[in-house]
Design a protein around this motif. Sequence first.
Motif, PDB file in Angstrom:
ATOM      1  N   ASP A 296      51.631  47.434 110.845  1.00 50.43           N
ATOM      2  CA  ASP A 296      52.816  48.261 111.100  1.00 50.43           C
ATOM      3  C   ASP A 296      54.041  47.350 111.099  1.00 50.43           C
ATOM      4  OD1 ASP A 296      54.384  50.429 111.711  1.00 50.43           O
ATOM      5  OD2 ASP A 296      54.007  50.341 113.863  1.00 50.43           O
ATOM      6  N   GLY A 297      55.150  47.865 110.586  1.00 50.05           N
ATOM      7  CA  GLY A 297      56.368  47.072 110.521  1.00 50.05           C
ATOM      8  C   GLY A 297      56.213  45.883 109.592  1.00 50.05           C
ATOM      9  N   ILE A 298      55.888  46.142 108.328  1.00 51.86           N
ATOM     10  CA  ILE A 298      55.661  45.081 107.352  1.00 51.86           C
ATOM     11  C   ILE A 298      56.979  44.710 106.689  1.00 51.86           C
ATOM     12  CG2 ILE A 298      54.463  44.438 105.224  1.00 51.86           C
ATOM     13  CD1 ILE A 298      52.328  46.495 105.900  1.00 51.86           C
ATOM     14  N   ALA A 299      57.244  43.421 106.581  1.00 48.22           N
ATOM     15  CA  ALA A 299      58.373  42.908 105.804  1.00 48.22           C
ATOM     16  C   ALA A 299      57.830  41.819 104.885  1.00 48.22           C
ATOM     17  CB  ALA A 299      59.460  42.354 106.715  1.00 48.22           C
ATOM     18  N   LEU A 300      57.919  42.040 103.593  1.00 46.24           N
ATOM     19  CA  LEU A 300      57.335  41.122 102.615  1.00 46.24           C
ATOM     20  C   LEU A 300      58.405  40.787 101.575  1.00 46.24           C
ATOM     21  CD1 LEU A 300      53.863  41.590 100.955  1.00 46.24           C
ATOM     22  CD2 LEU A 300      55.876  41.250  99.538  1.00 46.24           C
ATOM     23  N   VAL A 327      50.978  44.265  97.258  1.00 44.99           N
ATOM     24  CA  VAL A 327      50.478  45.410  98.028  1.00 44.99           C
ATOM     25  C   VAL A 327      50.430  46.706  97.221  1.00 44.99           C
ATOM     26  CG1 VAL A 327      51.109  44.490 100.289  1.00 44.99           C
ATOM     27  CG2 VAL A 327      52.774  45.839  99.021  1.00 44.99           C
ATOM     28  N   TYR A 328      51.204  46.786  96.140  1.00 48.04           N
ATOM     29  CA  TYR A 328      51.168  47.969  95.265  1.00 48.04           C
ATOM     30  C   TYR A 328      51.361  49.267  96.045  1.00 48.04           C
ATOM     31  CZ  TYR A 328      49.156  44.829  91.706  1.00 48.04           C
ATOM     32  OH  TYR A 328      48.929  43.803  90.817  1.00 48.04           O
ATOM     33  N   CYS A 329      52.382  49.329  96.862  1.00 50.86           N
ATOM     34  CA  CYS A 329      52.592  50.513  97.697  1.00 50.86           C
ATOM     35  C   CYS A 329      53.748  51.343  97.135  1.00 50.86           C
ATOM     36  CB  CYS A 329      52.894  50.102  99.137  1.00 50.86           C
ATOM     37  SG  CYS A 329      52.809  51.464 100.309  1.00 50.86           S
ATOM     38  N   PRO A 330      53.469  52.447  96.449  1.00 46.62           N
ATOM     39  CA  PRO A 330      54.541  53.274  95.881  1.00 46.62           C
ATOM     40  C   PRO A 330      55.415  53.883  96.969  1.00 46.62           C
ATOM     41  CG  PRO A 330      52.410  53.809  94.900  1.00 46.62           C
ATOM     42  CD  PRO A 330      52.131  52.955  96.100  1.00 46.62           C
ATOM     43  N   THR A 339      62.629  47.016  96.975  1.00 52.28           N
ATOM     44  CA  THR A 339      63.897  46.670  96.331  1.00 52.28           C
ATOM     45  C   THR A 339      63.708  45.396  95.523  1.00 52.28           C
ATOM     46  OG1 THR A 339      64.624  45.414  98.283  1.00 52.28           O
ATOM     47  CG2 THR A 339      65.293  47.740  98.140  1.00 52.28           C
ATOM     48  N   ILE A 340      64.561  45.213  94.501  1.00 48.89           N
ATOM     49  CA  ILE A 340      64.403  44.066  93.619  1.00 48.89           C
ATOM     50  C   ILE A 340      65.770  43.549  93.191  1.00 48.89           C
ATOM     51  CG2 ILE A 340      64.202  45.565  91.584  1.00 48.89           C
ATOM     52  CD1 ILE A 340      62.258  43.481  90.422  1.00 48.89           C
ATOM     53  N   GLN A 350      61.433  42.868  97.547  1.00 53.75           N
ATOM     54  CA  GLN A 350      61.253  43.057  98.983  1.00 53.75           C
ATOM     55  C   GLN A 350      60.550  44.383  99.239  1.00 53.75           C
ATOM     56  OE1 GLN A 350      65.428  42.476 100.321  1.00 53.75           O
ATOM     57  NE2 GLN A 350      64.607  40.762 101.511  1.00 53.75           N
ATOM     58  N   PHE A 351      59.507  44.308 100.060  1.00 44.90           N
ATOM     59  CA  PHE A 351      58.771  45.501 100.480  1.00 44.90           C
ATOM     60  C   PHE A 351      58.889  45.620 101.992  1.00 44.90           C
ATOM     61  CE2 PHE A 351      54.854  47.039 102.502  1.00 44.90           C
ATOM     62  CZ  PHE A 351      54.824  48.337 102.018  1.00 44.90           C
ATOM     63  N   LYS A 352      59.193  46.825 102.458  1.00 45.19           N
ATOM     64  CA  LYS A 352      59.281  47.059 103.898  1.00 45.19           C
ATOM     65  C   LYS A 352      58.632  48.391 104.241  1.00 45.19           C
ATOM     66  CE  LYS A 352      63.475  44.413 104.946  1.00 45.19           C
ATOM     67  NZ  LYS A 352      64.838  44.465 105.537  1.00 45.19           N
ATOM     68  N   SER A 353      57.954  48.409 105.392  1.00 48.86           N
ATOM     69  CA  SER A 353      57.466  49.673 105.956  1.00 48.86           C
ATOM     70  C   SER A 353      58.111  49.845 107.324  1.00 48.86           C
ATOM     71  CB  SER A 353      55.942  49.667 106.073  1.00 48.86           C
ATOM     72  OG  SER A 353      55.496  48.747 107.048  1.00 48.86           O
ATOM     73  N   GLU A 354      58.617  51.021 107.567  1.00 55.11           N
ATOM     74  CA  GLU A 354      59.321  51.282 108.814  1.00 55.11           C
ATOM     75  C   GLU A 354      58.354  51.278 110.003  1.00 55.11           C
ATOM     76  OE1 GLU A 354      62.601  51.527 109.340  1.00 55.11           O
ATOM     77  OE2 GLU A 354      62.795  50.984 107.232  1.00 55.11           O
ATOM     78  N   PRO A 355      58.761  50.714 111.146  1.00 60.35           N
ATOM     79  CA  PRO A 355      57.898  50.717 112.339  1.00 60.35           C
ATOM     80  C   PRO A 355      57.441  52.128 112.689  1.00 60.35           C
ATOM     81  CG  PRO A 355      59.796  49.294 112.676  1.00 60.35           C
ATOM     82  CD  PRO A 355      60.039  50.021 111.384  1.00 60.35           C
TER      83      PRO A 355
END
Length: 375
Positions: A296-300, A327-330, A339-340, A350-355
């Motif tokens: 949870d809360g991923i920042a890559l 991660v291949y997360c659409p 974002t790129i 940059q890949f992010k998933s919200e907390p």
Amino acid sequence: MITTYDTPAEAMTTITDGWYNRLAASLNLSVQHFQLLQPPGVPVSDQTFWACFNVVPPATLKYNRWYYQQPTFFSQYAAVVNALSFPEGAFVKDIGAETYAQWQAYLKTLSPPPPANTLPTVWFQWAVVNAPSVANIGRSDLATQLLISGAQAVLEPYEGPDAKPADFSPSFSDLQNTLRASSGTNFFFDSADEDPDVSNSWVPGDDPNYFGIWTGSSAAFHISRKFASSRITVSIQFDHFTTMAVTPGQWYNSALLHQAWASQSTPPWIDSSDWQTYFGAGGSLTYAVGSILAADGIALTLTSDAEFTQTEQTLIKSLVAMGDWPVYCPITSTAVSNTITTGPGSTTIQFKSEPGNPVVLGFNVFDVRSYVGAG
């Protein structure tokens, strides 16, 4: 030993195997069980969460859900249950017709009749005096009859046109609560330093990669080869992560699945060839998911020094919403963003998933022998 790959088409496999090893080492995951999920699951409810792992996983380190069309665990378990039977005639054959007649006469003297779930015990107590040579096999037969009929009765509401959905544990809210209470981590990946050798994993050797730089792209595309051959670094932060055991709901009977796996004979199988159909080499129920890896809360943040042409940069930017390596997360909701930025000799993704929005990144997979507790 460092594994090398001779053909350009295998470049994506090289870096992905390196990523697999880095993720396993950083999160203390066993390469004897861990499997990457591509694309990962981003559940929003119990049903979407359970659907992530209600599957018979393929024998691969990288479970590409676009490539492998796997049956559900529930469907295969239900098929096994319905392929089992222990007819009364088999019980008669094992204990002998004369003993069976005596046993039936004894049962008629009991008032009230013993409940079905007590028959193995009632039989054994009677048989150790009256038929000691078949006391054990008779008890085993009656226990198997009870096991099969009980499992089929419990399964029945989950089948047919008005079937209840197959449930599992934990629930989605359980996962969210567990993640909130779990620690986070930071780690770093550098393709120049990572070891792509997976020969000691549970699927040893060259385990192919089916996606290229973005979800749905081929690993053999020129743009994917160029990306994979560049120097790639990834900075990873998980606010929280956990490895969480998953178990089927009340519809599942672990003792019956063990019984089915342990015996290839008829009975308990209606057709003895069905054992091979489910559990043999190439069978449809040879592996099962024992636990999941969720974060949870991923920042890559990924950087590549590939020299992409202007056309290639435009293409990558136009498809960034499809999700990118590793991660291949659409982007399917506001919970996930990709974002790129590109420039001469530099690409940053940059890949992010919200907390509060768990992402299921992989499984711990067990062969069916281990899953049913047979070793």
